[in-house]
Design an enzyme around this catalytic site. Structure first.
Site, PDB file in Angstrom:
ATOM      1  CG  ASN A  14     -28.127  -3.873  18.443  1.00 16.51           C
ATOM      2  OD1 ASN A  14     -27.892  -4.206  17.286  1.00 16.51           O
ATOM      3  ND2 ASN A  14     -29.069  -4.443  19.175  1.00 16.51           N
ATOM      4  CD  GLU A  62     -35.393   3.507  26.397  1.00  8.72           C
ATOM      5  OE1 GLU A  62     -35.976   4.540  26.745  1.00  8.72           O
ATOM      6  OE2 GLU A  62     -35.957   2.398  26.403  1.00  8.72           O
ATOM      7  CE1 TYR A  65     -35.627  -1.569  16.243  1.00  9.58           C
ATOM      8  CE2 TYR A  65     -33.770  -0.703  17.482  1.00  9.58           C
ATOM      9  CZ  TYR A  65     -34.720  -1.692  17.273  1.00  9.58           C
ATOM     10  OH  TYR A  65     -34.759  -2.794  18.085  1.00  9.58           O
TER      11      TYR A  65
END
Length: 154
Positions: free
Chosen positions: A113, A108, A120
């Site tokens: 962010n 998560e 990611y």
């Protein structure tokens, strides 16, 4: 140099993990030293810590169940952010997951962010869900992401 939790004393490790977290998150560490101690004692938890020339740069932690894992922390000390260390930690993590025959890993990330989310995505994680009000301090939505480890390794 990367260290696993088995290579470092638990209490000292928990204190250092908390210290890195406290100084890295804008609202302080989401976990206390005691929570890190409890988590370190779990058989299903793993920590990968990056220490360079005696300086604790960051860490990634995750839990695994059978052939799946969930990342609980990806933390880089503020002094070392935006210098490629998060990228290196994620690469090392993926290598470990391949060795452990993990098929997929979840995490998560706060909606705000964007730099972490971009990292990611660059590593192959895909957004699979949105959790309303998932985070506190401050309250914020979370994005659930998943990486199919076997697809990355092929």
């Amino acid at each position: 140099m990367y260290y696993s939790k088995k290579q470092l004393p638990t209490q000292k490790l928990a204190e250092n993990l908390w210290s890195i977290s406290e100084g890295s998150y804008s609202n302080g560490s989401p976990w206390s030293t005691e929570q890190f101690c409890v988590d370190l004692a779990q058989k299903t938890s793993e920590y990968l810590v990056l220490i360079k020339e005696g300086c604790w740069i960051g860490f990634v932690s995750y839990h695994f169940v059978l052939d799946e894992a969930e990342i609980t922390h990806v933390v880089i000390h503020k002094e070392f952010q935006h210098k490629g260390y998060g990228n290196k930690l994620i690469d090392q993590l993926i290598q470990k997951l391949v060795e452990q025959e993990i098929c997929q890993v979840f995490l998560e990330v706060r909606v705000s962010n964007t730099s972490a989310k971009k990292l990611y995505e660059k590593k192959g994680f895909k957004t699979i869900d949105h959790r309303k009000g998932y985070y506190s301090r401050p309250k914020e939505d979370g994005i659930v992401m998943c990486l199919k480890v076997k697809e990355v390794n092929q």
